[in-house]
Design an enzyme around this catalytic site. Sequence first.
Site, short mmCIF file in Angstrom:
data_model
loop_
_atom_site.label_atom_id
_atom_site.label_comp_id
_atom_site.label_asym_id
_atom_site.label_seq_id
_atom_site.Cartn_x
_atom_site.Cartn_y
_atom_site.Cartn_z
N GLU A 196 -17.12 23.77 26.06
CA GLU A 196 -18.52 24.01 25.71
C GLU A 196 -19.44 23.71 26.90
OE1 GLU A 196 -18.20 22.78 20.97
OE2 GLU A 196 -19.44 21.58 22.33
N LYS A 204 -22.12 21.97 29.02
CA LYS A 204 -22.71 20.62 29.07
C LYS A 204 -24.16 20.78 29.49
CE LYS A 204 -22.09 15.91 30.62
NZ LYS A 204 -23.56 15.67 30.62
N ARG A 217 -30.10 9.24 21.54
CA ARG A 217 -28.77 8.65 21.76
C ARG A 217 -28.76 7.15 21.50
NH1 ARG A 217 -25.08 9.41 27.23
NH2 ARG A 217 -24.03 7.40 27.17
N GLU A 274 -28.53 18.65 21.68
CA GLU A 274 -29.41 18.31 22.80
C GLU A 274 -30.69 19.13 22.68
OE1 GLU A 274 -28.58 16.96 26.29
OE2 GLU A 274 -26.67 16.11 25.68
N PHE A 291 -24.21 21.20 18.63
CA PHE A 291 -22.79 21.38 18.91
C PHE A 291 -21.88 20.67 17.91
CE2 PHE A 291 -24.48 18.33 22.12
CZ PHE A 291 -23.94 17.16 21.61
N ARG A 334 -16.71 6.32 23.16
CA ARG A 334 -16.38 7.25 24.22
C ARG A 334 -14.92 7.66 24.02
NH1 ARG A 334 -19.36 8.42 28.43
NH2 ARG A 334 -20.67 6.58 28.19
#
Length: 516
Positions: free
Chosen positions: A208, A210, A230, A259, A299, A377
């Site tokens: 995808e 970024k 975030r 985003e 996304f 993460r």
Amino acid sequence: MLLAELARVSGAVAATSARSRKIALLAGLFRAAAPEDAPVVIPYLAGRLPQGRIGVGWSVLREPVAAAESATLTVGEVDAALTGLAGVSGTGAQQERRTRVRALLAAATADEQRFLVGLLTGEVRQGALDALAVEGLAAASDVPAAEVRRAVMLAGSLPDVAAALLAQGPPALVRFRLTVGRPVGPMLAHSAKSVAEAIDRLGACAVEEKLDGIRVQVHRDGPDVTIHTRTLDEVTARLPEVVAVARALPAERFILDGEVIALDDAGRPVPFQRVAGRFGSRVDVAAARAALPLSPVFFDVLSLDGRDLLELPGAQRHRELAGLVPEQVRVRRCVVADPADAAARAAAEEFWSRTLRRGHEGVVVKALDAPYSAGRRGAAWLKVKPVHTLDLVVLAAEWGHGRRTGKLSNLHLGARGPDGGFVMLGKTFKGLTDATLDWQTERLRALAVADDGYVVTVRPELVVEIAYDGLQTSSRYPAGVTLRFARVLRYREDKTAADADTVQTVLAAHDAAGGA
């Protein structure tokens, strides 16, 4: 809890490299902590202040203060003092901050002073990050770490979970579930060097775009829409165009991840710095929106019509997303269903190239079978960005604090100017191992021409290779630009200062990137 105990455990954690030992130390600390201490203890262990920036720098901390002989300061008292400091403003603020800081330090023992100075300067690096704190909290409470991790993921706050768990025990964890209107920590990505490496590591995946925008989590519950960053701050009022898009979607209840970016007339992304400026507008949002409208690009979907989708594989979540969100506000992607398919891999590489040509900063490669690991993460998402490097000259270095006390740490970096001198482009202390810190301290002291106790100015002879994510406009530096996320790769003793990159090279790269 006494600050002395927190400082002691912080030092002990810093002194060991064994993960099991770190967790045991943290577990002992949490067993001794009161529930009301948790919202302070946890960020302190990670080197953060709950208050954020409070306006205290080395100009306030440079003068030594006689330490207290015995430990009396509690964590709560320190937190209250720092909250008071954060509220100081107006005429005479700097002197008032100095007075308050000195009073706080005077009440602290020498060990507590070192810990406090590290907190105030951002130099607490004992490795007690949130992931370790979760493990320590689980051990202290005698519950599986996975259960604590999920509660933190859904609560969006480790301190909140810790306070509840310490006060009520394991039954408190059932309170924390995915709820529309309550933000959760976003899933984050590790890095890969190339698209090919990412595919090899993940197997079946989607590649995808970024986007170099601002991460948002959009919640809708009927007519009510809230938007969070975030860091889980609510910013709904700043983004009326995103609210409008969310209300137009054909579902009543959902949580979307994405985003916000801005596009120019040619459809290319506007530099991040302009997006951040618009995003920060709070007074006249209508005028800011007219000057630079923002667009959401989604996304992922975490919840839809009352269904928790976090545990679904990525491919299935994307099907849900595609059924909810129209293509024009959905991220572009390229699917590699079979990593052994040469044509599919070639298509992924071409998608990467097209993404860069469109002006985006890279791609994120996502495993098709992975759940959404909120607040972590995860290894199932890998970001791939082109590596930018420069050979720059060290102009000066700042004395470190905390673990780096006595070491020259923060480097001042310069490029060759047209007049034969050097033009500063920024600073960095990232990427430095302990061995490199020792080496550069010795080397730079040998090159020193001045030392004011804070900054050591050196002869411009030492060349260092710097990696960076991009360039941005900055009025603080004479070239008008500075490096984003600069970090040290290695010293280039095979090069002289005359071999360093020029300001013209840097500015050309800046112009090629669209003048961020």
